[in-house]
Design a protein around this motif. Sequence first.
Motif, short mmCIF file in Angstrom:
data_model
loop_
_atom_site.label_atom_id
_atom_site.label_comp_id
_atom_site.label_asym_id
_atom_site.label_seq_id
_atom_site.Cartn_x
_atom_site.Cartn_y
_atom_site.Cartn_z
N MET A 194 0.90 -1.17 -0.25
CA MET A 194 -0.42 0.39 0.21
C MET A 194 1.12 1.58 -0.21
SD MET A 194 -2.76 0.68 2.41
CE MET A 194 -2.57 1.02 4.54
N THR A 195 0.66 1.98 -1.63
CA THR A 195 1.80 3.06 -1.52
C THR A 195 0.65 4.60 -0.37
OG1 THR A 195 0.67 3.93 -3.02
CG2 THR A 195 2.80 2.50 -3.46
N ILE A 211 0.51 7.28 -2.19
CA ILE A 211 -0.47 7.46 -3.32
C ILE A 211 -2.07 6.93 -3.05
CG2 ILE A 211 -0.32 7.86 -5.81
CD1 ILE A 211 1.23 10.31 -3.92
N TRP A 212 -1.68 5.88 -2.87
CA TRP A 212 -3.23 4.66 -2.78
C TRP A 212 -3.82 5.56 -1.03
CZ3 TRP A 212 -5.19 1.21 0.55
CH2 TRP A 212 -6.00 0.87 -0.31
N LEU A 213 -2.63 5.69 -0.21
CA LEU A 213 -3.72 5.67 0.82
C LEU A 213 -4.46 7.54 0.85
CD1 LEU A 213 -4.83 4.90 4.11
CD2 LEU A 213 -2.83 6.61 5.02
N GLY A 223 -5.55 8.92 -1.93
CA GLY A 223 -6.58 8.57 -3.10
C GLY A 223 -7.82 7.60 -1.78
N VAL A 224 -7.63 7.10 -1.54
CA VAL A 224 -8.14 6.69 -0.47
C VAL A 224 -9.19 7.16 0.89
CG1 VAL A 224 -9.03 4.50 1.48
CG2 VAL A 224 -7.84 3.92 -0.60
N GLN A 263 -9.41 1.90 -13.41
CA GLN A 263 -8.98 2.16 -11.62
C GLN A 263 -10.41 1.90 -10.49
OE1 GLN A 263 -6.91 4.40 -10.99
NE2 GLN A 263 -5.85 4.62 -12.73
N SER A 264 -9.89 0.13 -10.01
CA SER A 264 -10.76 -0.65 -9.77
C SER A 264 -11.17 0.24 -8.24
CB SER A 264 -10.25 -1.94 -9.23
OG SER A 264 -9.29 -1.76 -8.40
N LEU A 265 -10.20 0.91 -7.35
CA LEU A 265 -10.36 2.06 -6.27
C LEU A 265 -11.44 2.49 -6.01
CD1 LEU A 265 -9.73 2.44 -3.11
CD2 LEU A 265 -8.09 3.52 -4.43
#
Length: 113
Positions: free
Chosen positions: A1-2, A4-6, A8-9, A59-61
């Motif tokens: 988990m990067t 950037i992903w965090l 975005g979440v 972009q599944s997230l």
Amino acid sequence: MTAIWLIGVLGMISMEASYLPQIVRLYRLKRAEEVSFFFPAMSLIGRLLALLYAVFASQSLFSIGFCVGIALRATLLGQTYWYRYGRPRFARLSVRPPAPPLPASIPVEEGRA
């Protein structure tokens, strides 16, 4: 988990959760005359288009977040419609209708005081 992903979440959660207070408020008030009908409608259309983009861009997230957003916006739109147009007229009144007026004078029988 990067990181950037965090980011975005967290951004998706905060954007979608921002509709919860309005949904709860409408549920408690049971009326929606002050809420624009076009606000949740346009927002719902925007989320549907964003979901299409996220699906085609893999972009599944964001697809999951947009699905949650669609559900929340559809709930707000449904509440706005129901509380404004869907319920019977007497249920939309926030107060009881006024009582019939009393007669100007009450007749008193002679001999009674």
